[in-house]
Design an enzyme around this catalytic site. Structure first.
Site, mmCIF file in Angstrom:
data_model
loop_
_atom_site.group_PDB
_atom_site.id
_atom_site.type_symbol
_atom_site.label_atom_id
_atom_site.label_comp_id
_atom_site.label_asym_id
_atom_site.label_seq_id
_atom_site.Cartn_x
_atom_site.Cartn_y
_atom_site.Cartn_z
ATOM 1 N N ALA A 35 7.523 17.600 -64.297
ATOM 2 C CA ALA A 35 9.585 17.519 -64.933
ATOM 3 C C ALA A 35 9.951 19.257 -64.796
ATOM 4 C CB ALA A 35 9.546 16.644 -65.704
ATOM 5 N N SER A 43 11.674 21.895 -61.913
ATOM 6 C CA SER A 43 13.107 21.841 -60.980
ATOM 7 C C SER A 43 12.549 20.454 -59.998
ATOM 8 C CB SER A 43 13.107 23.358 -60.813
ATOM 9 O OG SER A 43 12.424 24.017 -61.399
ATOM 10 N N ALA A 55 16.028 24.070 -56.366
ATOM 11 C CA ALA A 55 16.905 24.128 -58.007
ATOM 12 C C ALA A 55 15.820 24.966 -58.660
ATOM 13 C CB ALA A 55 15.992 22.318 -58.075
ATOM 14 N N LYS A 113 6.444 28.239 -42.955
ATOM 15 C CA LYS A 113 7.555 28.955 -43.933
ATOM 16 C C LYS A 113 5.947 29.525 -44.380
ATOM 17 C CE LYS A 113 9.712 26.711 -48.121
ATOM 18 N NZ LYS A 113 9.915 26.883 -48.846
ATOM 19 N N ASN A 152 16.863 39.837 -50.708
ATOM 20 C CA ASN A 152 16.408 39.750 -49.057
ATOM 21 C C ASN A 152 16.544 40.926 -48.383
ATOM 22 O OD1 ASN A 152 14.235 37.862 -50.493
ATOM 23 N ND2 ASN A 152 15.438 36.336 -49.148
ATOM 24 N N SER A 184 11.605 34.176 -54.696
ATOM 25 C CA SER A 184 11.438 33.212 -55.465
ATOM 26 C C SER A 184 10.221 34.051 -55.677
ATOM 27 C CB SER A 184 10.878 32.042 -54.324
ATOM 28 O OG SER A 184 9.629 31.600 -53.536
HETATM 29 P P1 NAD Z 1 8.156 24.523 -62.337
HETATM 30 O O1 NAD Z 1 7.743 25.420 -63.170
HETATM 31 O O2 NAD Z 1 10.321 24.438 -62.135
HETATM 32 O O3 NAD Z 1 7.570 22.967 -62.577
HETATM 33 C C1 NAD Z 1 6.650 22.306 -62.294
HETATM 34 C C2 NAD Z 1 6.359 21.938 -63.412
HETATM 35 O O4 NAD Z 1 4.795 22.043 -63.337
HETATM 36 C C3 NAD Z 1 6.050 22.187 -65.821
HETATM 37 O O5 NAD Z 1 7.095 21.151 -65.680
HETATM 38 C C4 NAD Z 1 5.523 22.294 -65.468
HETATM 39 O O6 NAD Z 1 5.255 22.348 -67.042
HETATM 40 C C5 NAD Z 1 4.726 20.952 -64.750
HETATM 41 N N1 NAD Z 1 2.986 21.158 -64.754
HETATM 42 C C6 NAD Z 1 1.767 21.573 -64.712
HETATM 43 N N2 NAD Z 1 0.903 21.297 -65.091
HETATM 44 C C7 NAD Z 1 0.872 20.211 -65.348
HETATM 45 C C8 NAD Z 1 -0.138 18.758 -65.695
HETATM 46 N N3 NAD Z 1 -1.221 19.155 -65.969
HETATM 47 N N4 NAD Z 1 1.096 18.085 -65.494
HETATM 48 C C9 NAD Z 1 1.892 17.575 -66.071
HETATM 49 N N5 NAD Z 1 2.791 18.226 -65.423
HETATM 50 C C10 NAD Z 1 2.540 19.559 -65.076
HETATM 51 O O7 NAD Z 1 7.831 24.348 -60.524
HETATM 52 P P2 NAD Z 1 8.675 23.909 -59.129
HETATM 53 O O8 NAD Z 1 9.474 25.010 -59.024
HETATM 54 O O9 NAD Z 1 9.304 22.565 -59.086
HETATM 55 O O10 NAD Z 1 8.360 24.002 -57.969
HETATM 56 C C11 NAD Z 1 6.980 23.490 -57.679
HETATM 57 C C12 NAD Z 1 6.881 23.363 -56.439
HETATM 58 O O11 NAD Z 1 8.247 23.203 -55.605
HETATM 59 C C13 NAD Z 1 5.922 24.790 -55.769
HETATM 60 O O12 NAD Z 1 5.482 25.076 -55.228
HETATM 61 C C14 NAD Z 1 6.820 25.873 -55.095
HETATM 62 O O13 NAD Z 1 6.752 26.239 -54.044
HETATM 63 C C15 NAD Z 1 7.622 23.987 -54.635
HETATM 64 N N6 NAD Z 1 9.230 24.102 -54.325
HETATM 65 C C16 NAD Z 1 10.103 24.443 -55.120
HETATM 66 C C17 NAD Z 1 11.216 24.824 -55.211
HETATM 67 C C18 NAD Z 1 12.766 25.098 -55.718
HETATM 68 O O14 NAD Z 1 14.197 25.368 -55.478
HETATM 69 N N7 NAD Z 1 11.748 25.126 -56.941
HETATM 70 C C19 NAD Z 1 11.935 24.523 -53.286
HETATM 71 C C20 NAD Z 1 11.051 24.503 -52.676
HETATM 72 C C21 NAD Z 1 10.005 24.602 -52.723
HETATM 73 O O1 KPL Z 2 11.601 30.752 -49.626
HETATM 74 C C1 KPL Z 2 12.043 31.748 -49.244
HETATM 75 C C2 KPL Z 2 11.468 31.875 -51.093
HETATM 76 O O2 KPL Z 2 12.747 33.130 -51.661
HETATM 77 O O3 KPL Z 2 10.553 31.701 -51.334
HETATM 78 C C3 KPL Z 2 13.166 32.623 -48.496
HETATM 79 C C4 KPL Z 2 13.896 32.228 -49.066
HETATM 80 C C5 KPL Z 2 12.751 32.077 -47.371
HETATM 81 C C6 KPL Z 2 11.853 33.740 -48.793
HETATM 82 O O4 KPL Z 2 10.947 34.066 -48.000
#
Ligand code: NAD
Ligand code: KPL
Length: 305
Positions: A10, A12, A131, A184, A202, A252
């Site tokens: 739970a 982002s 998020a 990506k 960036n 990120s």
């Molecule tokens: P985050 O760190 O906000 O959330 C991950 C969650 O997983 C944390 O709450 C953590 O406690 C939980 N977690 C870890 N191990 C666990 C377990 N064993 N059991 C239960 N919960 C567990 O990460 P995020 O930003 O939501 O990113 C998740 C994935 O999505 C990443 O690979 C990220 O690159 C990708 N992503 C994120 C975004 C974004 O805007 N946040 C956008 C695109 C892609």
């Molecule tokens: O996805 C991205 C990140 O920050 O992870 C962008 C904005 C494309 C930069 O690589």
């Protein structure tokens, strides 16, 4: 098949998906890391979703991996390095033919998960939505984007895609999910590490376009060698478009490093370098970048895997 969405993690994106599904009256259950996290959540009792100036709360039931009951559909919303161990913790609850959606950025973690749960169908997701947690149990929807879903081993779309439309989650099924993920990954490799090394937004990389170009050329040859010609097309142009469109944003990886968080380098640049070695490709610029990034992370006391 049960239509409950179990959300593992739970953070982002997990909270963003959970709130939108709950808002559309879909059955959702959160799976939290341990009993301490579960107790903390139960004291608050709901997840908050902030969009512009509005906050809405959703009292979504939660449990730990030790909860009982079969899991038919699991959305894995952990970081790439946590995904396989997290899925292993609920593997015994996954029914044969269960669907496991993998939100992780980069490549490599999807295969790690698939090896843990041979009984399940793994669906890969490439998300450009944004998020972040304003604080525990409170997610801000920070950037409109899109979700591409696909299964490299089976082009048939699942029947529940309409759940996503109903929940206002922009999503489309694609037979070319690996192309999306590779593209990506390449864009992330061309931008994110350089922002850490140059300590810039960036847009700051527009002053280092020679380095961006050298990386794009090597990444293109890697994509071609890996059988991803579509992902290689006009890569450099696309990277420059992203740099302009996100000029004032911090990448990120930059944000993770600034916050002292572990990065997903192993599943981005690390994966690219490993793939190059596997194919016998010598990509000196990419290798050198990886080494400089690893050194930089080490010097900050951050993990580099
Ligand atoms: P985050 O760190 O906000 O959330 C991950 C969650 O997983 C944390 O709450 C953590 O406690 C939980 N977690 C870890 N191990 C666990 C377990 N064993 N059991 C239960 N919960 C567990 O990460 P995020 O930003 O939501 O990113 C998740 C994935 O999505 C990443 O690979 C990220 O690159 C990708 N992503 C994120 C975004 C974004 O805007 N946040 C956008 C695109 C892609
Ligand atoms: O996805 C991205 C990140 O920050 O992870 C962008 C904005 C494309 C930069 O690589």
């Amino acid at each position: 098949m049960s239509s409950t969405w179990h959300i593992l993690g739970a953070g982002s994106l997990g909270s963003l998906w959970a709130c939108r599904l709950a808002r559309a009256s879909k059955a959702v259950r959160l799976i939290l890391r341990d009993s301490t996290r579960l107790q903390a959540y139960q004291q608050v009792g709901s997840l908050g979703l902030l969009e512009q100036d509005l906050t809405a709360h959703y009292a979504i039931p939660a449990e730990t991996a030790q909860g009982i009951g079969p899991i038919h559909r699991l959305l894995v919303a952990c970081k790439a390095y946590d995904a396989a161990p997290a899925v292993a913790s609920v593997a015994g609850r996954l029914v044969p033919g269960a669907e496991v959606l993998l939100l992780q950025n980069g490549l490599g973690s999807q295969d790690e998960v698939a090896r843990q749960v041979p009984q399940a169908r793994c669906i890969f997701v490439s998300s450009t939505e944004g998020a972040y947690l304003e604080h525990d149990w409170q997610v801000r929807f920070a950037g409109q984007g899109y979700n591409w879903l696909g299964d490299p081993g089976n082009p048939a779309p699942p029947p529940w895609l309409e759940d996503l439309q109903a929940a206002g989650i922009p999503a489309q099924w694609t037979p070319d999910i690996l192309t999306r993920l590779w593209r990506k990954l390449a864009i992330n490799c061309a931008i994110n590490p350089l922002t850490v090394l140059h300590q810039c937004r960036n847009g700051g990389l527009l002053g280092h376009l020679d380095q961006v170009q050298a990386l794009c050329l090597e990444l293109e040859s890697l994509l071609l060698q890996c059988g991803q010609p579509q992902a290689a097309q006009n890569l450099e142009q696309d990277v420059q478009r992203v740099l302009l469109a996100t000029a004032s944003n911090y990448a990120s990886m930059y944000q993770d490093v600034q916050a002292g968080r572990r990065t997903e380098v192993h599943y981005l640049l690390g994966y690219a370098c490993q793939a190059a070695r596997r194919h016998g490709l010598h990509l000196p610029y990419l290798e050198h970048l990886h080494q400089r990034l690893v050194d930089n992370l080490r010097a900050r006391g951050l993990p580099c895997d």
